[in-house]
Design a protein around this motif. Sequence first.
Motif, mmCIF file in Angstrom:
data_model
loop_
_atom_site.group_PDB
_atom_site.id
_atom_site.type_symbol
_atom_site.label_atom_id
_atom_site.label_comp_id
_atom_site.label_asym_id
_atom_site.label_seq_id
_atom_site.Cartn_x
_atom_site.Cartn_y
_atom_site.Cartn_z
ATOM 1 N N LEU A 53 51.187 37.445 41.674
ATOM 2 C CA LEU A 53 51.071 38.888 41.499
ATOM 3 C C LEU A 53 49.706 39.211 40.905
ATOM 4 C CD1 LEU A 53 54.627 39.597 40.054
ATOM 5 C CD2 LEU A 53 53.852 39.770 42.431
ATOM 6 N N ILE A 54 49.124 40.306 41.354
ATOM 7 C CA ILE A 54 47.821 40.744 40.871
ATOM 8 C C ILE A 54 48.002 41.364 39.480
ATOM 9 C CG2 ILE A 54 45.857 42.281 41.332
ATOM 10 C CD1 ILE A 54 46.299 39.915 43.328
ATOM 11 N N GLY A 55 47.127 41.012 38.565
ATOM 12 C CA GLY A 55 47.175 41.537 37.212
ATOM 13 C C GLY A 55 46.970 40.415 36.221
ATOM 14 N N GLY A 56 46.687 40.781 34.994
ATOM 15 C CA GLY A 56 46.411 39.773 33.976
ATOM 16 C C GLY A 56 45.157 39.004 34.354
ATOM 17 N N ASN A 57 45.274 37.690 34.458
ATOM 18 C CA ASN A 57 44.107 36.880 34.801
ATOM 19 C C ASN A 57 43.952 36.674 36.313
ATOM 20 O OD1 ASN A 57 46.328 35.101 35.079
ATOM 21 N ND2 ASN A 57 45.012 33.330 34.727
ATOM 22 N N VAL A 58 44.780 37.328 37.122
ATOM 23 C CA VAL A 58 44.722 37.182 38.576
ATOM 24 C C VAL A 58 44.107 38.427 39.201
ATOM 25 C CG1 VAL A 58 46.027 36.767 40.697
ATOM 26 C CG2 VAL A 58 46.760 35.700 38.549
ATOM 27 N N MET A 59 42.978 38.208 39.882
ATOM 28 C CA MET A 59 42.263 39.295 40.560
ATOM 29 C C MET A 59 42.570 39.247 42.052
ATOM 30 S SD MET A 59 38.623 38.502 38.717
ATOM 31 C CE MET A 59 38.895 36.721 38.852
ATOM 32 N N GLY A 60 42.733 40.409 42.638
ATOM 33 C CA GLY A 60 42.968 40.497 44.073
ATOM 34 C C GLY A 60 41.755 41.048 44.783
ATOM 35 N N PHE A 61 41.550 40.579 46.007
ATOM 36 C CA PHE A 61 40.440 41.033 46.835
ATOM 37 C C PHE A 61 40.936 41.272 48.254
ATOM 38 C CE2 PHE A 61 38.743 38.434 43.461
ATOM 39 C CZ PHE A 61 37.713 39.225 42.967
ATOM 40 N N LEU A 62 40.365 42.267 48.888
ATOM 41 C CA LEU A 62 40.646 42.553 50.283
ATOM 42 C C LEU A 62 39.372 42.372 51.087
ATOM 43 C CD1 LEU A 62 42.849 45.745 49.895
ATOM 44 C CD2 LEU A 62 43.593 43.552 50.857
ATOM 45 N N LEU A 63 39.512 41.771 52.248
ATOM 46 C CA LEU A 63 38.421 41.621 53.198
ATOM 47 C C LEU A 63 38.582 42.682 54.268
ATOM 48 C CD1 LEU A 63 36.123 39.986 54.641
ATOM 49 C CD2 LEU A 63 37.963 38.643 55.717
ATOM 50 N N TYR A 64 37.511 43.408 54.533
ATOM 51 C CA TYR A 64 37.502 44.385 55.621
ATOM 52 C C TYR A 64 36.464 43.976 56.651
ATOM 53 C CZ TYR A 64 40.389 47.617 52.945
ATOM 54 O OH TYR A 64 41.419 48.194 52.258
ATOM 55 N N ILE A 65 36.834 44.045 57.915
ATOM 56 C CA ILE A 65 35.912 43.813 59.017
ATOM 57 C C ILE A 65 36.017 45.028 59.929
ATOM 58 C CG2 ILE A 65 35.344 42.358 60.999
ATOM 59 C CD1 ILE A 65 36.565 39.993 59.410
ATOM 60 N N ASP A 66 34.897 45.673 60.169
ATOM 61 C CA ASP A 66 34.867 46.900 60.973
ATOM 62 C C ASP A 66 35.890 47.922 60.465
ATOM 63 O OD1 ASP A 66 32.862 45.810 62.593
ATOM 64 O OD2 ASP A 66 34.332 44.911 63.948
ATOM 65 N N ASN A 67 35.958 48.068 59.156
ATOM 66 C CA ASN A 67 36.845 49.005 58.464
ATOM 67 C C ASN A 67 38.334 48.681 58.582
ATOM 68 O OD1 ASN A 67 34.780 50.645 57.374
ATOM 69 N ND2 ASN A 67 34.495 51.572 59.395
ATOM 70 N N ALA A 68 38.665 47.525 59.155
ATOM 71 C CA ALA A 68 40.071 47.123 59.256
ATOM 72 C C ALA A 68 40.372 46.098 58.172
ATOM 73 C CB ALA A 68 40.350 46.515 60.627
ATOM 74 N N PRO A 69 41.536 46.211 57.505
ATOM 75 C CA PRO A 69 41.907 45.189 56.536
ATOM 76 C C PRO A 69 42.132 43.865 57.268
ATOM 77 C CG PRO A 69 43.646 46.850 56.733
ATOM 78 C CD PRO A 69 42.535 47.257 57.630
ATOM 79 N N ALA A 70 41.327 42.855 56.927
ATOM 80 C CA ALA A 70 41.314 41.608 57.685
ATOM 81 C C ALA A 70 41.764 40.398 56.882
ATOM 82 C CB ALA A 70 39.901 41.369 58.228
ATOM 83 N N GLY A 71 41.897 40.542 55.571
ATOM 84 C CA GLY A 71 42.300 39.391 54.777
ATOM 85 C C GLY A 71 42.491 39.732 53.323
ATOM 86 N N LEU A 72 43.009 38.751 52.584
ATOM 87 C CA LEU A 72 43.238 38.930 51.151
ATOM 88 C C LEU A 72 42.937 37.639 50.422
ATOM 89 C CD1 LEU A 72 46.022 37.326 50.156
ATOM 90 C CD2 LEU A 72 47.120 39.174 51.367
ATOM 91 N N ALA A 73 42.683 37.778 49.148
ATOM 92 C CA ALA A 73 42.546 36.626 48.264
ATOM 93 C C ALA A 73 43.074 37.006 46.893
ATOM 94 C CB ALA A 73 41.084 36.180 48.163
#
Length: 156
Positions: free
Chosen positions: A44-64
């Motif tokens: 789960l995102i929060g605390g010491n865990v950061m979330g990231f989203l990858l966008y390619i050509d304005n489309a959500p393409a991935g997560l980390a």
Amino acid sequence: MKIVSVDQTNMQTYLNLSQPYEAEFSVYTKKMPDENGLFAMDTLIGGNVMGFLLYIDNAPAGLAAIAETSAGHYEVCDFYVVPIFRKNKMGQQFAHQLFAMMPGEWESKQIDGAVHAIAFWRRAIGAFTNESYAEDIYQDPYWGPVTRQSFSTLPA
């Protein structure tokens, strides 16, 4: 290619992308969807865990999901690129940008049996570090035996 941090304005996008990620790995995790067809998330995102989203050509393409386990020490918890975007080394570029954004000591772990994920991380980390990383089999308290790569993104 654009990477953005997850916050309350884009959390739903992150949660939406987490479902195909969880489904793809369910063969290894043995998770099944609930009565609504949703998979439970381990990270789960929060605390010491950061979330990231990858966008390619304005489309959500991935997560980390990246945990900062201690100051300057990072662990890749979740990493996913939507299959249509798995070309032209987009996943590797995504990983490399995350490594560059957070210089320090890193580790990535892959669940037993996830041979494609293991091969991806070997290629991505090897390309970023000029093959300067350590790999071992680690006994994770939650997942059991996992393949682990450890490396530094700090200048030598």
